[in-house]
Design an enzyme around this catalytic site. Structure first.
Site, PDB file in Angstrom:
ATOM      1  N   HIS A   6      10.855   3.307   3.901  1.00  0.00           N
ATOM      2  CA  HIS A   6       9.585   2.652   4.172  1.00  0.00           C
ATOM      3  C   HIS A   6       9.624   1.157   3.831  1.00  0.00           C
ATOM      4  O   HIS A   6       9.768   0.805   2.661  1.00  0.00           O
ATOM      5  CB  HIS A   6       8.505   3.351   3.330  1.00  0.00           C
ATOM      6  CG  HIS A   6       7.135   2.797   3.487  1.00  0.00           C
ATOM      7  ND1 HIS A   6       6.387   2.368   2.412  1.00  0.00           N
ATOM      8  CD2 HIS A   6       6.381   2.605   4.578  1.00  0.00           C
ATOM      9  CE1 HIS A   6       5.211   1.951   2.846  1.00  0.00           C
ATOM     10  NE2 HIS A   6       5.180   2.079   4.155  1.00  0.00           N
ATOM     11  N   ARG A   7       9.530   0.309   4.838  1.00  0.00           N
ATOM     12  CA  ARG A   7       9.681  -1.152   4.693  1.00  0.00           C
ATOM     13  C   ARG A   7      11.068  -1.461   4.094  1.00  0.00           C
ATOM     14  O   ARG A   7      11.232  -2.409   3.322  1.00  0.00           O
ATOM     15  CB  ARG A   7       8.571  -1.758   3.843  1.00  0.00           C
ATOM     16  CG  ARG A   7       7.163  -1.303   4.235  1.00  0.00           C
ATOM     17  CD  ARG A   7       6.076  -1.976   3.417  1.00  0.00           C
ATOM     18  NE  ARG A   7       4.789  -1.293   3.561  1.00  0.00           N
ATOM     19  CZ  ARG A   7       3.690  -1.566   2.906  1.00  0.00           C
ATOM     20  NH1 ARG A   7       3.686  -2.546   2.031  1.00  0.00           N
ATOM     21  NH2 ARG A   7       2.564  -0.894   3.112  1.00  0.00           N
ATOM     22  N   GLU A  33      12.065   1.940   8.314  1.00  0.00           N
ATOM     23  CA  GLU A  33      10.739   1.672   8.862  1.00  0.00           C
ATOM     24  C   GLU A  33      10.410   0.218   8.553  1.00  0.00           C
ATOM     25  O   GLU A  33      10.711  -0.266   7.446  1.00  0.00           O
ATOM     26  CB  GLU A  33       9.702   2.602   8.213  1.00  0.00           C
ATOM     27  CG  GLU A  33       8.331   2.577   8.853  1.00  0.00           C
ATOM     28  CD  GLU A  33       7.315   1.615   8.241  1.00  0.00           C
ATOM     29  OE1 GLU A  33       6.206   1.517   8.788  1.00  0.00           O
ATOM     30  OE2 GLU A  33       7.628   0.944   7.212  1.00  0.00           O
ATOM     31  N   ASP A  35       7.605  -3.344   9.726  1.00  0.00           N
ATOM     32  CA  ASP A  35       6.347  -3.748  10.371  1.00  0.00           C
ATOM     33  C   ASP A  35       6.548  -5.078  11.074  1.00  0.00           C
ATOM     34  O   ASP A  35       7.244  -5.959  10.555  1.00  0.00           O
ATOM     35  CB  ASP A  35       5.256  -3.898   9.313  1.00  0.00           C
ATOM     36  CG  ASP A  35       5.148  -2.661   8.441  1.00  0.00           C
ATOM     37  OD1 ASP A  35       4.582  -1.671   8.911  1.00  0.00           O
ATOM     38  OD2 ASP A  35       5.656  -2.686   7.301  1.00  0.00           O
ATOM     39  N   HIS A  48       4.616  -7.044   6.833  1.00  0.00           N
ATOM     40  CA  HIS A  48       3.563  -6.022   6.896  1.00  0.00           C
ATOM     41  C   HIS A  48       2.182  -6.610   7.158  1.00  0.00           C
ATOM     42  O   HIS A  48       1.461  -6.178   8.064  1.00  0.00           O
ATOM     43  CB  HIS A  48       3.543  -5.232   5.571  1.00  0.00           C
ATOM     44  CG  HIS A  48       2.509  -4.160   5.527  1.00  0.00           C
ATOM     45  ND1 HIS A  48       1.205  -4.385   5.152  1.00  0.00           N
ATOM     46  CD2 HIS A  48       2.583  -2.848   5.851  1.00  0.00           C
ATOM     47  CE1 HIS A  48       0.528  -3.252   5.220  1.00  0.00           C
ATOM     48  NE2 HIS A  48       1.339  -2.302   5.645  1.00  0.00           N
ATOM     49  N   GLU A 107       6.883  -0.640  13.432  1.00  0.00           N
ATOM     50  CA  GLU A 107       5.421  -0.453  13.500  1.00  0.00           C
ATOM     51  C   GLU A 107       4.706  -1.711  13.972  1.00  0.00           C
ATOM     52  O   GLU A 107       4.877  -2.792  13.404  1.00  0.00           O
ATOM     53  CB  GLU A 107       4.876  -0.033  12.122  1.00  0.00           C
ATOM     54  CG  GLU A 107       3.370   0.209  12.198  1.00  0.00           C
ATOM     55  CD  GLU A 107       2.738   0.729  10.930  1.00  0.00           C
ATOM     56  OE1 GLU A 107       3.475   1.098   9.985  1.00  0.00           O
ATOM     57  OE2 GLU A 107       1.493   0.757  10.886  1.00  0.00           O
ATOM     58  N   LYS A 109       1.475  -3.677  13.852  1.00  0.00           N
ATOM     59  CA  LYS A 109       0.355  -3.678  12.914  1.00  0.00           C
ATOM     60  C   LYS A 109      -0.945  -4.172  13.534  1.00  0.00           C
ATOM     61  O   LYS A 109      -1.987  -3.589  13.302  1.00  0.00           O
ATOM     62  CB  LYS A 109       0.672  -4.583  11.706  1.00  0.00           C
ATOM     63  CG  LYS A 109       1.691  -4.078  10.752  1.00  0.00           C
ATOM     64  CD  LYS A 109       1.534  -2.662  10.322  1.00  0.00           C
ATOM     65  CE  LYS A 109       0.577  -2.349   9.222  1.00  0.00           C
ATOM     66  NZ  LYS A 109       0.701  -0.912   8.828  1.00  0.00           N
ATOM     67  N   ASP A 229       9.663   5.251  -0.004  1.00  0.00           N
ATOM     68  CA  ASP A 229      10.138   4.021  -0.660  1.00  0.00           C
ATOM     69  C   ASP A 229      11.446   4.283  -1.420  1.00  0.00           C
ATOM     70  O   ASP A 229      12.112   3.346  -1.842  1.00  0.00           O
ATOM     71  CB  ASP A 229       9.100   3.537  -1.685  1.00  0.00           C
ATOM     72  CG  ASP A 229       7.746   3.218  -1.053  1.00  0.00           C
ATOM     73  OD1 ASP A 229       7.707   2.888   0.143  1.00  0.00           O
ATOM     74  OD2 ASP A 229       6.713   3.312  -1.770  1.00  0.00           O
TER      75      ASP A 229
HETATM   76  O1  G3P Z   1       5.134   4.461   8.494  1.00  0.00           O
HETATM   77  C1  G3P Z   1       3.904   4.707   7.922  1.00  0.00           C
HETATM   78  C2  G3P Z   1       3.396   3.646   7.034  1.00  0.00           C
HETATM   79  O2  G3P Z   1       4.264   2.553   7.064  1.00  0.00           O
HETATM   80  C3  G3P Z   1       2.017   3.225   7.392  1.00  0.00           C
HETATM   81  O3  G3P Z   1       1.439   2.450   6.405  1.00  0.00           O
HETATM   82  O4  G3P Z   1       0.602   0.327   5.554  1.00  0.00           O
HETATM   83  O5  G3P Z   1       2.857   1.093   4.905  1.00  0.00           O
HETATM   84  O6  G3P Z   1       2.428   0.278   7.206  1.00  0.00           O
HETATM   85  P1  G3P Z   1       1.873   0.970   6.009  1.00  0.00           P
HETATM   86 CA    CA Z   2       4.521   0.499   8.160  1.00  0.00          CA
END
Ligand code: G3P
Ligand code: CA
Length: 240
Positions: A6-7, A33, A35, A48, A107, A109, A229
């Protein structure tokens, strides 16, 4: 089951930077993942928030900066002095470095305030080659429908936070008409919901799963991917 950082491995390095992406690879993640936000000069920046304030030493909206202005900001020091000088990556550079090595879950945003972002992402992914390993996702189902119309072979996911863990079958049927995945907030998931998602030939990802016990439960329910994470918590046997 895919392990999706995640990120990047954002528990260990500043989110959405090459330091976090390299760490994700080192820890055995299958996917990163990340953004994206559109810049003033129509490039795709990996960050993000729609503002740079939280994760850099700058201030203001991403869309007020060109990509090269963004690259001058320090995107690492807020996390720790050892990360000083980490930059906001351009999506192009991330694709260049990772698209043959790892999966990418990209992603969108802020589709509403950044018209054209779907087209910009589709065009860039097409340049590197469309594959099952590069997936685009958004909370905005409309943005994913736009991407699907323009680039039908790019795999996509819709992010959802179902109320009381329920998703109407009509909504899943609708999502299945243009996307291949549903990414669900993990606290809202049940084995019943995962079965229901699978019955529409959709795959299910869960976010953001940071507890090994929760991960094991979701795996027993046949989740297709864990967004975390801490990719090391879910490292698979035999992976370096
Ligand atoms: O991949 C799901 C998650 O990333 C969505 O929330 O705010 O971390 O982008 P956020
Ligand atoms: Ca995300």
């Amino acid at each position: 089951m895919h392990i999706i950082a995640h990120r990047g491995a954002s528990a260990y390095a500043p989110e959405n930077t090459f330091a976090a992406f390299d760490k994700a690879r080192e820890l055995g993640a299958d996917f990163i993942e990340l953004d994206v936000q559109l810049t003033k000069d129509g490039k795709l920046a990996v960050i993000h928030d729609d503002k740079v304030d939280r994760t850099t030493d700058g201030a203001g909206f991403v869309r007020q900066f060109t990509m090269s202005e963004l690259e001058k900001l320090d995107a690492g020091s807020w996390f720790g002095p050892e990360f000083q000088g980490e930059q906001i990556p351009a999506l192009e550079d991330v694709l260049q470095k990772y698209h043959k090595k790892m999966g990418l879950l990209i992603e969108i945003k802020s589709s509403k305030t950044q018209p054209g972002i779907e087209q910009a992402i589709g065009k860039l992914i097409s340049r590197f080659g469309v594959s099952m390993n590069t997936i685009v996702q958004s909370f905005d189902a409309g943005a994913m429908m736009t991407l699907h119309k323009l680039y039908p072979s790019i795999p996509s996911a819709v992010l959802i936070k179902p109320r009381f863990g329920m998703v109407p079958r009509s909504r899943l049927r609708h999502i299945a008409s243009f996307a291949g995945y549903v990414s669900v907030k993990h606290t809202m998931l049940s084995s019943f919901l995962i079965e229901s998602i699978h019955s529409y030939d959709l795959k299910a990802f869960a976010w953001t799963v940071n507890g090994p016990k929760t991960g094991r439960r979701l795996e027993s329910w046949k989740i297709d991917g864990l967004i975390t994470d801490y990719p090391d918590y879910f490292k698979k046997e035999g992976k370096p």
